[in-house]
Design an enzyme around this catalytic site. Structure first.
Site, short mmCIF file in Angstrom:
data_model
loop_
_atom_site.label_atom_id
_atom_site.label_comp_id
_atom_site.label_asym_id
_atom_site.label_seq_id
_atom_site.Cartn_x
_atom_site.Cartn_y
_atom_site.Cartn_z
N ASP A 94 -37.34 -12.25 48.97
CA ASP A 94 -37.08 -10.82 48.87
C ASP A 94 -36.97 -10.29 50.30
O ASP A 94 -37.93 -10.36 51.07
CB ASP A 94 -38.24 -10.12 48.15
CG ASP A 94 -37.92 -8.65 47.87
OD1 ASP A 94 -38.21 -8.19 46.76
OD2 ASP A 94 -37.35 -7.99 48.75
N GLU A 127 -32.75 -11.78 47.59
CA GLU A 127 -32.90 -10.42 47.05
C GLU A 127 -32.82 -9.35 48.13
O GLU A 127 -33.44 -9.48 49.17
CB GLU A 127 -34.24 -10.29 46.31
CG GLU A 127 -34.48 -8.88 45.76
CD GLU A 127 -35.59 -8.85 44.75
OE1 GLU A 127 -35.75 -9.85 44.00
OE2 GLU A 127 -36.33 -7.87 44.70
N GLU A 165 -33.18 -2.38 43.38
CA GLU A 165 -34.43 -1.64 43.15
C GLU A 165 -34.41 -0.28 43.83
O GLU A 165 -35.15 0.62 43.41
CB GLU A 165 -35.65 -2.45 43.58
CG GLU A 165 -35.84 -2.62 45.06
CD GLU A 165 -37.01 -3.55 45.38
OE1 GLU A 165 -36.90 -4.76 45.09
OE2 GLU A 165 -38.02 -3.06 45.92
N ASP A 204 -35.41 -0.17 39.12
CA ASP A 204 -36.81 0.13 38.83
C ASP A 204 -36.80 1.31 37.87
O ASP A 204 -36.32 2.38 38.22
CB ASP A 204 -37.57 0.48 40.12
CG ASP A 204 -39.05 0.72 39.83
OD1 ASP A 204 -39.90 0.11 40.49
OD2 ASP A 204 -39.36 1.50 38.92
N HIS A 229 -37.04 -4.17 38.56
CA HIS A 229 -38.07 -4.29 39.59
C HIS A 229 -39.41 -3.99 38.93
O HIS A 229 -39.53 -3.12 38.08
CB HIS A 229 -37.78 -3.29 40.71
CG HIS A 229 -38.90 -3.18 41.68
ND1 HIS A 229 -39.66 -2.04 41.79
CD2 HIS A 229 -39.41 -4.06 42.56
CE1 HIS A 229 -40.59 -2.24 42.71
NE2 HIS A 229 -40.45 -3.46 43.20
N GLU A 243 -40.32 -9.30 36.05
CA GLU A 243 -41.05 -9.48 37.32
C GLU A 243 -42.49 -9.05 37.12
O GLU A 243 -42.77 -8.03 36.47
CB GLU A 243 -40.45 -8.64 38.44
CG GLU A 243 -41.27 -8.72 39.74
CD GLU A 243 -40.72 -7.89 40.89
OE1 GLU A 243 -39.81 -7.08 40.66
OE2 GLU A 243 -41.20 -8.09 42.02
C1 LIG Z 1 -42.36 -7.85 48.06
C2 LIG Z 1 -41.34 -6.82 48.50
O1 LIG Z 1 -41.41 -6.74 49.90
C3 LIG Z 1 -41.62 -5.45 47.93
O2 LIG Z 1 -42.89 -5.01 48.34
C4 LIG Z 1 -41.53 -5.45 46.43
O3 LIG Z 1 -42.10 -4.31 45.88
C5 LIG Z 1 -40.14 -5.43 45.85
O4 LIG Z 1 -39.09 -5.60 46.73
C6 LIG Z 1 -40.05 -6.41 44.71
O5 LIG Z 1 -38.95 -6.90 44.43
O6 LIG Z 1 -41.11 -6.61 44.05
MG LIG Z 2 -37.43 -6.55 45.77
#
Ligand SMILES: C[C@H](O)[C@H](O)[C@@H](O)[C@@H](O)C(=O)O
Ligand SMILES: [Mg+2]
Length: 394
Positions: free
Chosen positions: A214, A240, A268, A291, A318, A338
């Site tokens: 990510d 990602e 997201e 999200d 997300h 997720e």
């Molecule tokens: C882990 C990532 O840096 C973000 O904190 C996270 O919230 C988001 O990008 C994800 O896809 O879960």
């Molecule tokens: Mg992410």
């Protein structure tokens, strides 16, 4: 039920965890030298809180029906969100029928178009929409997934986002998504460390467990392309949010240059059917990740998902706790979900929006039975020990 109207809408704020899950204390993996668009500034490289990732805090929206039943939902939004609910959106909600989600959505969106469209306004609109779905479920005594057409499978399967994919595999998850820790500003040394981390995790989890990176909007096209091709040696499943959300052209170019079989995901920080139409029609990604607490809520996610289905794209929201679980289990093009590992060392399965929601279901061995989602609405309660404040009223 259909005669019920909305008597009042109320907006509350909360600090520390909850829906603003980046609002954590020192030592949490989620704030440990993660690559971001601010990483070019060394003073903001170690901690995302240093540049304000947690300034907003949690917004809680309650909608109360004429019979006193209360639906609620949460999002990232804090005081600005509370102001928008109480001083602007309330006029479209109070007095409307509980079931008028389409009309309320349209009036909230059109009336804020001059300052909204995405970001905090859409986060806020999403929370109102989700609170209405929670209220409808409670009044009908049905879980939201039933209101959406019912589950298409008996259980959800999850990949885990966090610093420890090796532990996620032991816990039964189908994959592990690592936060990328080094971006272009850290040069070849940083790229080498990103690949070393991936190589180590691949060694820990074996050849078939999914591993993803990510990149949280932090790369440029050349770096993302080089990272993807080097990561192919370690069977990276998808890269990602490699680029800033508005760089649709960059995503289209990245996806054209990807190693065979590796996917591009993003979304997201995108919002509404129009934003996702652009991502899909420009061929930006294989997986969209709206999200539901940020993209426009459930009323909008249903539209976004149908658009994606027509484009043959997967919709893997997300991590947004029960608000995405109830949706994912009803959609054929959402085959997995997720789960955000919110334990500070990513070594334990704890509720995503801890400690805000009581009865928040968590995966068991990386899976969640539809039975865990069978309470009315979204099936969660606000934790009375959380100190909510109501900064505005109307
Ligand atoms: C882990 C990532 O840096 C973000 O904190 C996270 O919230 C988001 O990008 C994800 O896809 O879960
Ligand atoms: Mg992410």
């Amino acid at each position: 039920m259909t005669s019920q109207t909305i008597r009042q809408v109320r907006a509350y704020t909360l600090r520390g965890g909850g829906a603003d899950y980046h609002d954590q204390s020192d030592g949490h993996w989620i704030d440990d030298h993660i690559s971001t668009p601010m990483s070019k500034y060394p003073e903001y490289r170690q901690s995302r809180r240093s540049f304000g990732i947690n300034v907003l805090g949690t917004l809680v929206v309650e909608v109360e029906a004429s019979d006193g039943t209360v639906g609620f939902a949460v999002t990232t939004g804090g005081e600005p969100g509370a102001f928008i609910v109480e001083k602007h959106l309330a006029r479209f909600i109070e007095g409307a029928r509980v079931t008028d989600v389409e009309k309320i959505w349209d009036q909230m969106y059109q009336s804020t178009l001059y300052y909204g469209r995405k970001g905090i306004v859409l986060n806020t609109l999403s929370a109102v929409d989700l609170a209405l779905w929670d209220l409808m479920g409670k009044l009908r005594e049905e879980p939201v997934h039933q209101l959406l057409g019912g589950a298409v499978r008996n259980e959800l399967q999850f990949y885990a986002t966090g610093a420890r994919p090796d532990l996620a595999k032991q816990m039964g998850f189908i994959g592990g998504k690592l936060p990328l820790q080094h971006g272009p500003a850290e040069g070849e040394e940083g790229l080498r460390r990103n690949l070393e981390k991936l190589a180590h995790m691949r060694e820990q989890v074996g050849p078939d467990f999914w591993l993803m990176y990510d990149c949280w909007m932090s790369l440029d096209l050349n770096y993302a392309t080089r990272l993807a091709h080097a990561a192919a040696d370690f069977r990276l499943k998808w890269i990602e949010e490699a680029l800033p959300p508005d760089d649709y052209w960059g995503y289209a170019a990245l996806r054209k240059n990807m190693p065979a079989g590796m996917m591009v995901s993003t979304g997201e920080h995108e919002a509404t059917r129009w934003g996702f139409r652009l991502l899909l029609e420009m061929g930006c990604c294989d997986i969209i990740q709206p999200d539901v607490n940020w993209c426009g809520g459930l009323t909008e996610l249903v539209k976004i998902s149908a658009l994606a289905d027509a484009h043959g794209a997967l919709v893997v929201p997300h991590g947004s706790s029960v608000y995405s679980y109830h949706f994912v289990i009803t959609r054929h093009n959402s085959p997995f979900a997720e789960f955000l590992m919110m334990a500070p060392k990513a070594d334990e399965v704890v509720p995503s929006f801890n400690p805000l929601l009581l009865d928040e279901p968590i995966p068991q061995q990386g899976r969640m039975s539809v039975n865990q989602l069978d309470k009315p609405g979204f099936g969660v309660r606000l934790n009375p020990e959380c100190m909510l404040e109501r900064p505005y009223s109307h």
